[in-house]
Each structure stands twice: as structure tokens, then as C-alpha cells.
Enzyme design. Sequence first.
Site, mmCIF file in Angstrom:
data_model
loop_
_atom_site.group_PDB
_atom_site.id
_atom_site.type_symbol
_atom_site.label_atom_id
_atom_site.label_comp_id
_atom_site.label_asym_id
_atom_site.label_seq_id
_atom_site.Cartn_x
_atom_site.Cartn_y
_atom_site.Cartn_z
ATOM 1 N N HIS A 192 0.716 8.260 -12.839
ATOM 2 C CA HIS A 192 0.951 7.891 -11.431
ATOM 3 C C HIS A 192 2.384 7.433 -11.184
ATOM 4 C CE1 HIS A 192 -3.258 8.011 -9.891
ATOM 5 N NE2 HIS A 192 -3.491 7.994 -11.189
ATOM 6 N N ASP A 244 9.870 5.235 -7.537
ATOM 7 C CA ASP A 244 8.436 5.192 -7.274
ATOM 8 C C ASP A 244 7.831 6.535 -7.662
ATOM 9 O OD1 ASP A 244 6.071 4.052 -6.322
ATOM 10 O OD2 ASP A 244 7.035 3.301 -4.512
HETATM 11 P P1 ADQ Z 1 1.556 1.487 -6.207
HETATM 12 O O1 ADQ Z 1 2.808 1.119 -6.923
HETATM 13 O O2 ADQ Z 1 0.557 0.399 -6.028
HETATM 14 O O3 ADQ Z 1 0.824 2.730 -6.888
HETATM 15 P P2 ADQ Z 1 1.661 2.861 -3.479
HETATM 16 O O4 ADQ Z 1 1.491 4.311 -3.742
HETATM 17 O O5 ADQ Z 1 2.701 2.564 -2.469
HETATM 18 O O6 ADQ Z 1 2.081 2.028 -4.753
HETATM 19 O O7 ADQ Z 1 0.316 2.201 -2.954
HETATM 20 C C1 ADQ Z 1 -0.935 2.533 -3.416
HETATM 21 C C2 ADQ Z 1 -1.996 2.003 -2.445
HETATM 22 O O8 ADQ Z 1 -1.944 0.591 -2.339
HETATM 23 C C3 ADQ Z 1 -1.811 2.558 -1.018
HETATM 24 O O9 ADQ Z 1 -3.039 3.064 -0.538
HETATM 25 C C4 ADQ Z 1 -1.343 1.363 -0.212
HETATM 26 O O10 ADQ Z 1 -1.814 1.341 1.145
HETATM 27 C C5 ADQ Z 1 -1.903 0.176 -0.977
HETATM 28 N N1 ADQ Z 1 -0.985 -0.963 -0.800
HETATM 29 C C6 ADQ Z 1 0.315 -1.033 -1.167
HETATM 30 N N2 ADQ Z 1 0.850 -2.221 -0.798
HETATM 31 C C7 ADQ Z 1 -0.141 -2.900 -0.171
HETATM 32 C C8 ADQ Z 1 -0.225 -4.173 0.466
HETATM 33 N N3 ADQ Z 1 0.834 -4.956 0.568
HETATM 34 N N4 ADQ Z 1 -1.411 -4.546 1.002
HETATM 35 C C9 ADQ Z 1 -2.480 -3.722 0.949
HETATM 36 N N5 ADQ Z 1 -2.460 -2.506 0.373
HETATM 37 C C10 ADQ Z 1 -1.318 -2.094 -0.173
HETATM 38 C C11 ADQ Z 1 1.064 3.606 -8.031
HETATM 39 C C12 ADQ Z 1 2.467 4.191 -8.139
HETATM 40 C C13 ADQ Z 1 2.842 4.943 -6.869
HETATM 41 C C14 ADQ Z 1 1.777 6.021 -6.580
HETATM 42 C C15 ADQ Z 1 0.370 5.445 -6.631
HETATM 43 C C16 ADQ Z 1 -0.696 6.535 -6.544
HETATM 44 O O11 ADQ Z 1 3.421 3.150 -8.398
HETATM 45 O O12 ADQ Z 1 4.109 5.548 -6.983
HETATM 46 O O13 ADQ Z 1 1.997 6.567 -5.286
HETATM 47 O O14 ADQ Z 1 0.163 4.729 -7.837
HETATM 48 O O15 ADQ Z 1 -0.499 7.532 -7.500
#
Ligand code: ADQ
Length: 456
Positions: free
Chosen positions: A156, A362
Site C-alpha cells: 500500500h 504517499d
Molecule cells: P493512509 O496513509 O492511512 O493509507 P490514505 O490513503 O490517505 O492514507 O487514507 C486511507 C483512509 O483513511 C481513507 O479512506 C481516508 O478517508 C481515511 N482517513 C485518513 N485520514 C483520516 C482522518 N483524519 N480521519 C478519518 N479518516 C481518515 C495507506 C497508504 C496510502 C494508501 C492507502 C490505501 O499510506 O498511500 O492510499 O494505504 O492503499
Amino acid sequence: MSRLIVISNRVAVPAGARTPGGLAVGLYDALRDSGGTWLGWNGEIGEGPGDMPLSSVTRDNITYATFPLAQRDYDRFYRGFSNTVLWPAFHYRPDLLRYRRADYDGYLEVNRDFARRLAPVLRPDDVIWVHDYHLLPLGQYCRDLGVRNRIGFFLHIPFPAAPVFETIPPHRDLARAMCAYDVAGFQTHADAQAFSDYCATNLGAVAAPEGLRVNERVLRVDTYPIGIDVDEVAAMARKKGSRQLVALKSELARRKLIISVDRLDYSKGLLERFAAFEHLLEIEPDHGRDVSFVQLAPSSRADVQGYREIRRELDRAAGRINGKWGELGWAPLRYINRQYNRATLMPLLGASQVGLVTPLRDGMNLVAKEYVASQPQDDPGVLVLSRFAGAAHDMQDGALIVNPYDIEGMAHALNMALRMPLAERQERHQRLMRILRERDLAAWKNRFLGDLRAGG
Ligand code: ADQ
């Protein structure tokens, strides 16, 4: 159809009648379609040494098999090697890497333990899908136990270029172990290429028609950009009456809203983003009281080194900005460390005129995609997106792409977004929506599982 076994560090067991949201939806659908098991850590820390008990619940054709981690394993496997070595190195921050052999031993032991729990329950035609950086060597441990099933792996987060990957002392063993999978999936072409290049240079891998040949095994290395369930997000965003939104109503009537939503992590570029917003206030004092910036960033991994410092620096920057620019009736920046649920978050994204998503690195960044899907078609907002998010590969056609190290450039992009005429916003939004639908969550999971099953 053969049964699917999903393995990830954390397992999202649906609570009561509630169905999961976000990424869990895709995995949940895949598991429900073919029946299967989701195995992993339940997020709790168990008492004492010895084997942690496995608990199983079955819902809708899916068995959730979860277990706690012992404190020692949590420290070495999760907090140690996974999040103080792999996470920083894979996000191009080897300066934050703290390697200890004991942590690496713990990482391998927990991976071996996952394999030991899995092997006895497997049927010969089960297909196994392993997720993320916590479990890089799991496939190899399964092979060591004689597992011959198809095993796929999806990363991921980014896979770094060789000179950065090589800062991880056991880099060669990790990459070699990853070659035990049948399919290795990455978010972007650059990630897949970095992995293939490393294997070619260090492990003698050669390109074969079906993939990468390493010794006698062939591994398919490919790109599977993760997407979202567009209709789910759009429907959630349209729901009115969220308490948080009602509280913001009078603010929204008077001001444009810039929104950012992240986990509080040094890879997300929050400090640079705050600086860009401050620069916008400097160069465009007219915007002054017309704009508010909301940054939601619940603290994560607070017990991992590196996270406390970034939090302290952000507190300081937010205080300084509001101290300098705020007025009695207006705080330009609302920086909030609370966690909101998706039902609150999606309408908030939908009500904001600019989505500011500027990580320094990211894997993909799903918030960028959720921001676009949440926008009203008749009056959509603008996405300002870092070129270092995996999402930039999919979304460069409609987002304003910025370099998060260029503070002035980001401020100019914000200015452009805030002033963009309706026709251009609509055109960009339509282009982005087309791509989001084409590469949604279902497409991601179907293509990965299609490739994984195809070679069986
Ligand atoms: P994350 O680093 O957690 O995930 P992201 O893809 O932005 O980052 O978010 C994943 C989920 O978490 C989204 O559905 C988002 O809405 C939710 N989320 C993020 N911040 C939040 C907050 N403050 N409050 C509530 N919900 C929140 C990892 C990788 C990413 C990759 C994902 C999926 O780091 O690059 O996109 O996995 O593969």
C-alpha cells in the site's frame, strides 16, 4: 470459485450491523463473493508470553480470525521494525530509521507466527492475498511450511529506489523473501519498477514473458492503483445534517474552505502545507478573512519516535499562524487532532472549495480521490495535489499538481484554485470522475485477484 484468504496486519471486524467503509469495503466484497477468511491482529495487546489465542467470528460468509499481539511483539514487530525502519525508509526518510537487530528478529518471528496460524487451515485451492509492509516475508514462511497455493502481495505504500531501500540493513533478505509470492502488486509504475530494478541488480532477476524470473520461480510484478467506491462516497457526502457541518454553516456562508485530512504523519507534509497557507495570507491579504483552512489530523503511532516531534512542531506552527493572522471573530487555521468518522468527513469534504493533499511521499492517498468524489457536480471544488502522492499518476489531468517542497508554488496553486471559474472547475471535475470510476475499488480488487487466480 476458490476460497479467498486475506491477511493484513490489522483486521477490520464489522461492528454489529455496521458495514465497513473505505478500503475494507473492497476486501469485504471480495471475501463475501467467494467466501473466505480474514486473518490478522485485532489491535489489542495480550497479557504475558506464549501463544496468543485466536478468536473467530463468521458474518456473511466471511470468517474474521484475529489475535492480540504480545507486548514484546508489538514493540519489536509493529513499533520497531515495521514503523521505525520500513515506514520511514519506504517514504524516503532514512534519517528517521532506527534499526535494531532485536526488532528485526521480532518482525521475522511474528511473520513466521502468521504463517504457522495460516498453514493448517488452508485448502489446496485457496487463494491467499497478503497486504502491506508489515508482512513482506510472510509468503516465504508459508513456502517453508510447504504451502503451494497461489499467494499474492500488495504494497500500500511506496517502494523506494534502490539506494534508499539499501539503507535497510537486511534489504537483500527482505527482497528475496518477497520473490516467494506469485504476484507482487504496487500502487504505481515507479514503485513496481524500483522493485524490479533492485531485484535485477541484486538478486540476478531476469525479465521473462510471465514476469520476473528469480532462481526457479517466476513472480508477476505489476501496478494496481487502488481506488475508492465512488458512489458510496458521493452518497455519504450528500447526506445533510452532520452536527459538525451545522456548526460550520455560518462560516461556510461567509468564507471559502480549504480542507486537508490526514493521519498525523511526517510523510504527509503538514508543516510545508501550513507554510504555504501562511504564504497565501502574505501574498493575498485580500483573501484574508474570505478563507479558512481546516486541517484534520488525528494523532497516529504516538508511541513511535519521530511522531512526537512532528506533533510538537505542528502545534507551534498552528499557534503562530493564528496568533499572527487571526482576529477576534476569525481563526484562519483550524488544526484538529480528533478522529471523525466517514459519515462526518465526507460531507465536510463535499462542502469545501479546495482539497489540499500535499504529502511528501504517499503510496496512493485515498483522501485525494474521496475529495473529488464528494464534490457536487454543479459547483465542484478544486483538488491541489502533490506530485509525490501515488494518486498524482491517475489525477494529473484534473488536479492542480504541486511540489510540496515549493512553498510559494503551493500558495500560488491555492490562489488559482480559489479563483478558478466554474466552467473550468466543472471540466476538471468531470475528467477526474471519469478516471475515478474507471479505476475504482472494485476494478483494483478484480484485476489483482484476476491475475492471482489466472496463474493457478
Ligand atoms: P493512509 O496513509 O492511512 O493509507 P490514505 O490513503 O490517505 O492514507 O487514507 C486511507 C483512509 O483513511 C481513507 O479512506 C481516508 O478517508 C481515511 N482517513 C485518513 N485520514 C483520516 C482522518 N483524519 N480521519 C478519518 N479518516 C481518515 C495507506 C497508504 C496510502 C494508501 C492507502 C490505501 O499510506 O498511500 O492510499 O494505504 O492503499
